[in-house]
Design a protein around this motif. Structure first.
Motif, PDB file in Angstrom:
ATOM      1  N   ALA A   1      -7.478   8.281  -2.546  1.00 21.53           N
ATOM      2  CA  ALA A   1      -6.227   7.523  -2.504  1.00 21.53           C
ATOM      3  C   ALA A   1      -6.462   6.068  -2.925  1.00 21.53           C
ATOM      4  O   ALA A   1      -5.630   5.482  -3.635  1.00 21.53           O
ATOM      5  N   ALA A   2      -7.585   5.478  -2.515  1.00 22.62           N
ATOM      6  CA  ALA A   2      -7.879   4.087  -2.896  1.00 22.62           C
ATOM      7  C   ALA A   2      -8.101   3.972  -4.399  1.00 22.62           C
ATOM      8  O   ALA A   2      -7.621   3.021  -5.038  1.00 22.62           O
ATOM      9  N   ILE A   3      -8.797   4.929  -4.989  1.00 23.79           N
ATOM     10  CA  ILE A   3      -9.013   4.915  -6.442  1.00 23.79           C
ATOM     11  C   ILE A   3      -7.687   5.094  -7.176  1.00 23.79           C
ATOM     12  O   ILE A   3      -7.408   4.404  -8.157  1.00 23.79           O
ATOM     13  N   ALA A   4      -6.846   6.014  -6.696  1.00 20.41           N
ATOM     14  CA  ALA A   4      -5.545   6.242  -7.329  1.00 20.41           C
ATOM     15  C   ALA A   4      -4.662   4.998  -7.220  1.00 20.41           C
ATOM     16  O   ALA A   4      -3.988   4.614  -8.181  1.00 20.41           O
ATOM     17  N   PHE A   5      -4.669   4.350  -6.056  1.00 26.92           N
ATOM     18  CA  PHE A   5      -3.868   3.135  -5.868  1.00 26.92           C
ATOM     19  C   PHE A   5      -4.376   2.013  -6.777  1.00 26.92           C
ATOM     20  O   PHE A   5      -3.582   1.295  -7.390  1.00 26.92           O
ATOM     21  N   GLY A   6      -5.684   1.862  -6.885  1.00 25.80           N
ATOM     22  CA  GLY A   6      -6.250   0.845  -7.768  1.00 25.80           C
ATOM     23  C   GLY A   6      -5.887   1.087  -9.224  1.00 25.80           C
ATOM     24  O   GLY A   6      -5.557   0.154  -9.958  1.00 25.80           O
ATOM     25  N   LEU A   7      -5.933   2.345  -9.652  1.00 26.06           N
ATOM     26  CA  LEU A   7      -5.544   2.681 -11.020  1.00 26.06           C
ATOM     27  C   LEU A   7      -4.076   2.377 -11.261  1.00 26.06           C
ATOM     28  O   LEU A   7      -3.705   1.849 -12.311  1.00 26.06           O
ATOM     29  N   TRP A   8      -3.228   2.693 -10.290  1.00 27.47           N
ATOM     30  CA  TRP A   8      -1.795   2.417 -10.420  1.00 27.47           C
ATOM     31  C   TRP A   8      -1.545   0.914 -10.549  1.00 27.47           C
ATOM     32  O   TRP A   8      -0.742   0.485 -11.381  1.00 27.47           O
ATOM     33  N   MET A   9      -2.252   0.118  -9.743  1.00 27.58           N
ATOM     34  CA  MET A   9      -2.088  -1.334  -9.815  1.00 27.58           C
ATOM     35  C   MET A   9      -2.576  -1.878 -11.161  1.00 27.58           C
ATOM     36  O   MET A   9      -1.950  -2.770 -11.737  1.00 27.58           O
ATOM     37  N   LEU A  10      -3.681  -1.349 -11.673  1.00 26.68           N
ATOM     38  CA  LEU A  10      -4.174  -1.785 -12.985  1.00 26.68           C
ATOM     39  C   LEU A  10      -3.177  -1.454 -14.094  1.00 26.68           C
ATOM     40  O   LEU A  10      -2.935  -2.266 -14.986  1.00 26.68           O
ATOM     41  N   MET A  11      -2.595  -0.266 -14.043  1.00 26.96           N
ATOM     42  CA  MET A  11      -1.623   0.129 -15.067  1.00 26.96           C
ATOM     43  C   MET A  11      -0.368  -0.739 -14.979  1.00 26.96           C
ATOM     44  O   MET A  11       0.196  -1.131 -16.002  1.00 26.96           O
TER      45      MET A  11
ATOM     46  N   PRO B   1     -13.385  18.102   1.819  1.00 29.14           N
ATOM     47  CA  PRO B   1     -13.873  16.730   1.721  1.00 29.14           C
ATOM     48  C   PRO B   1     -13.517  15.896   2.945  1.00 29.14           C
ATOM     49  O   PRO B   1     -14.144  14.885   3.205  1.00 29.14           O
ATOM     50  N   GLY B   2     -12.510  16.277   3.668  1.00 27.36           N
ATOM     51  CA  GLY B   2     -12.166  15.568   4.900  1.00 27.36           C
ATOM     52  C   GLY B   2     -11.366  14.308   4.655  1.00 27.36           C
ATOM     53  O   GLY B   2     -10.919  14.007   3.548  1.00 27.36           O
ATOM     54  N   LEU B   3     -11.207  13.567   5.730  1.00 25.75           N
ATOM     55  CA  LEU B   3     -10.401  12.350   5.697  1.00 25.75           C
ATOM     56  C   LEU B   3     -11.043  11.277   4.817  1.00 25.75           C
ATOM     57  O   LEU B   3     -10.347  10.593   4.060  1.00 25.75           O
ATOM     58  N   LEU B   4     -12.350  11.135   4.894  1.00 25.90           N
ATOM     59  CA  LEU B   4     -13.034  10.121   4.088  1.00 25.90           C
ATOM     60  C   LEU B   4     -12.841  10.380   2.595  1.00 25.90           C
ATOM     61  O   LEU B   4     -12.562   9.459   1.819  1.00 25.90           O
TER      62      LEU B   4
END
Length: 78
Positions: free
Chosen positions: A36-46, A27-30
């Motif tokens: 990572a952005a989706i995981a960080f957003g989920l962590w912030m929501l939780m 998948p590469g860097l993108l």
């Protein structure tokens, strides 16, 4: 039409399927950045949900006894 669009529409595939090695396609860097952005957003929501749940001060009220109807034969008489 633009030169690039016309060339791609009339030409063959840009990359031959024989040249693509399925073991080297990643998948590469993108892809990593999006994941990572989706995981960080989920962590912030939780984290925010936990904070909001701690703010709730809920105490269940005891049930109030129903006032018996005067015509009820099982109602206690004073």
């Amino acid at each position: 039409m633009g030169g690039v669009t016309a060339t791609h529409a009339l030409g063959g595939p840009l990359v031959s399927l024989a040249e693509v090695d399925n073991n080297k396609v990643t998948p590469g860097l993108l892809g990593f950045v999006i994941f990572a952005a989706i995981a960080f957003g989920l962590w912030m929501l939780m984290k925010n949900m936990g904070k909001q749940m701690k703010k709730i001060d809920f105490e269940e009220q005891p049930e109030t006894p129903a006032v018996p109807h005067p015509s009820d034969p099982q109602a206690p008489r004073p």
